[in-house]
Design an enzyme around this catalytic site. Structure first.
Site, short mmCIF file in Angstrom:
data_model
loop_
_atom_site.label_atom_id
_atom_site.label_comp_id
_atom_site.label_asym_id
_atom_site.label_seq_id
_atom_site.Cartn_x
_atom_site.Cartn_y
_atom_site.Cartn_z
N ARG A 68 0.82 -1.22 0.00
CA ARG A 68 0.00 0.00 0.00
C ARG A 68 0.85 1.26 0.00
O ARG A 68 1.91 1.30 0.63
CB ARG A 68 -0.91 0.01 1.23
CG ARG A 68 -1.96 -1.08 1.17
CD ARG A 68 -2.86 -1.11 2.40
NE ARG A 68 -3.92 -2.10 2.21
CZ ARG A 68 -3.75 -3.42 2.35
NH1 ARG A 68 -2.58 -3.90 2.75
NH2 ARG A 68 -4.74 -4.25 2.13
N HIS A 122 -0.84 -2.58 -4.60
CA HIS A 122 -0.36 -3.54 -5.61
C HIS A 122 -0.38 -3.02 -7.05
O HIS A 122 -0.79 -3.72 -7.98
CB HIS A 122 -1.16 -4.84 -5.51
CG HIS A 122 -0.92 -5.63 -4.26
ND1 HIS A 122 0.21 -5.49 -3.48
CD2 HIS A 122 -1.67 -6.61 -3.64
CE1 HIS A 122 0.14 -6.33 -2.46
NE2 HIS A 122 -0.98 -7.01 -2.52
N HIS A 163 3.08 -12.83 -5.95
CA HIS A 163 2.05 -12.97 -4.93
C HIS A 163 1.48 -14.40 -4.89
O HIS A 163 0.26 -14.59 -4.77
CB HIS A 163 0.94 -11.95 -5.21
CG HIS A 163 0.21 -11.45 -4.02
ND1 HIS A 163 -0.79 -12.16 -3.41
CD2 HIS A 163 0.35 -10.31 -3.32
CE1 HIS A 163 -1.25 -11.45 -2.40
NE2 HIS A 163 -0.58 -10.32 -2.31
N ASP A 176 -0.26 -9.80 8.35
CA ASP A 176 -0.26 -9.14 7.04
C ASP A 176 0.84 -8.08 7.12
O ASP A 176 0.59 -6.90 6.88
CB ASP A 176 -1.65 -8.53 6.78
CG ASP A 176 -1.84 -8.12 5.33
OD1 ASP A 176 -0.85 -8.14 4.58
OD2 ASP A 176 -2.97 -7.78 4.96
N GLU A 230 5.97 -12.53 0.38
CA GLU A 230 6.29 -11.59 -0.70
C GLU A 230 7.62 -10.89 -0.41
O GLU A 230 7.68 -9.99 0.43
CB GLU A 230 5.18 -10.55 -0.82
CG GLU A 230 3.79 -11.15 -0.95
CD GLU A 230 2.69 -10.17 -0.55
OE1 GLU A 230 2.69 -9.03 -1.04
OE2 GLU A 230 1.84 -10.53 0.27
C1 BGC Z 1 -1.86 -7.55 1.27
C2 BGC Z 1 -3.22 -7.81 1.89
C3 BGC Z 1 -4.24 -7.95 0.79
C4 BGC Z 1 -3.80 -9.07 -0.14
C5 BGC Z 1 -4.73 -9.31 -1.29
C6 BGC Z 1 -1.55 -8.73 0.40
O1 BGC Z 1 -0.27 -8.60 -0.17
O2 BGC Z 1 -0.86 -7.35 2.23
O3 BGC Z 1 -3.57 -6.79 2.78
O4 BGC Z 1 -5.51 -8.23 1.30
O5 BGC Z 1 -2.52 -8.81 -0.62
O6 BGC Z 1 -5.05 -8.16 -1.93
#
Ligand code: BGC
Length: 347
Positions: free
Chosen positions: A80, A105, A179, A252, A313
């Site tokens: 983010r 992302h 991802h 997360d 990641e």
């Molecule tokens: C993020 C999460 C998100 C997910 C799917 C992850 O990389 O950290 O917060 O919900 O991706 O979008």
């Protein structure tokens, strides 16, 4: 080594192709040129039974309808960026807002939603897929024409290497990752809560309610974030630590790695005997424990649910543009960005 090429779908008047690399141990990695998505990784368990260890679909429409970035390349900037804006050399850049007014992302149509040009490179002991994409100046709000090249290489040691390179004609920001959601039980037989994770990491980033770094770096000592001696993912679901609670009962979070290219990340599933060792040249790994996985769709016949897969990641720190104390994601004009990560599967 062998490679199998097949038509996967059609999209936007173009063919989406799938490529399966197969090594001499029977390990298979299938990817498509849409988002460089890894759709399947087949690896043996301790009995030699070969099963899939990532979340993925067999149709493009399911990816487009349901996928929370399953197996895809994330960019230009993973994670983010607060308020979807940042400043570079006195210029304010406004990015696509696709997550509560923040940028997530890479935006609305990030690297995960475009078709990449693909080359196949076959060698005796390894096979590579080389993906190319030109991200244009202004795309999703980012400055500079950025030429990206992503290479996936599978060898006979059951190692899948992911190499990311980028060059821009203007100063810009780059922080790319993959991802993949792992589940080592095989064909999604169980959720990932009994997987054990070992991380060479003394520190992680504190997040706010919107899952954006506050700027504070916390010690893992005496918390459910201490994975140094190995810990099961279930610990995060029962922990009262406000950081586990705000992540939706789990993780997360970006962890700062103490070491690089030295078995710094190890995921293990005792029941199947499958393991995954991850090595990288990046400063951090985001552990996303699948806390926001929804249950309104199925994944190859298995109902999706919270904790069904987890992401590791490897990357730079999210929102680093707004925290000068974090390692920088800035890429100078004509400088070469190079990030590299290896997934080694064991059984
Ligand atoms: C993020 C999460 C998100 C997910 C799917 C992850 O990389 O950290 O917060 O919900 O991706 O979008």
């Amino acid at each position: 080594m062998k490679i199998v090429k097949e038509q996967f779908a059609e999209f936007d008047g173009k063919v989406v192709t799938s490529y399966t690399m197969i090594n001499k141990n029977g390990m298979e990695v299938t990817t498509i040129d849409y988002g460089c998505i890894i759709t399947k990784i087949l690896v043996p368990d301790r009995e030699g039974i070969v099963e899939n260890v990532v979340l993925g679909f067999d149709t493009l429409s399911e990816y487009q309808k349901y996928s929370p970035y399953f197996g895809a390349i994330i960019g230009r900037h993973a994670g983010r960026i607060a308020n979807a804006e940042f400043e570079l050399d006195g210029v304010n850049y406004h990015l696509a807002k696709n997550n509560n007014g923040n940028h997530l992302h890479g935006g609305l149509e990030g690297f995960d939603k475009v078709i990449w040009d693909t080359e196949v490179v076959e060698e005796e002991e390894a096979t590579s897929l080389v993906f190319h994409y030109l991200s244009k100046d202004g795309e999703e709000g980012y400055p500079g024409n950025l030429k990206m090249k992503v290479t996936y290489t599978l060898n006979n040691q059951n190692e899948l290497q992911l190499s990311y390179e980028g060059v821009s004609d203007k100063k810009t920001v780059v922080n790319v990752t993959n991802h993949a959601y792992f589940n080592l039980s095989g064909n999604l037989k169980r959720d990932t809560l009994n997987h054990t994770l070992t991380l060479k990491s003394d520190q992680f980033l504190e997040l706010d309610e919107e899952l954006i770094p506050t700027g504070k770096i916390l010690s893992v000592e005496n918390t459910a974030f201490d994975f140094r001696a190995g810990r099961r993912l279930i610990d995060g679901t029962v922990s009262n630590d406000p950081q586990n609670v705000l992540a939706g009962k789990g993780y997360d979070h970006p962890f700062l790695l103490n070491d690089n290219n030295n078995k710094e990340i190890h995921l293990f599933d005792e029941e199947s005997g499958r393991g995954l060792i991850i090595e990288t040249n990046q400063p951090a790994v985001v552990l996303y424990a699948g806390t926001q996985l929804e249950d309104n769709f199925s994944i190859r016949g298995v109902k999706s649910k919270k904790y069904l897969g987890l992401c590791l990641e490897t990357q730079g720190l999210p929102d680093s543009l707004n925290h000068p104390q974090f390692p920088s994601a800035i890429l100078e004009k004509d400088e070469v960005y190079h990030s590299i990560t290896t997934f080694k599967f064991t059984n």
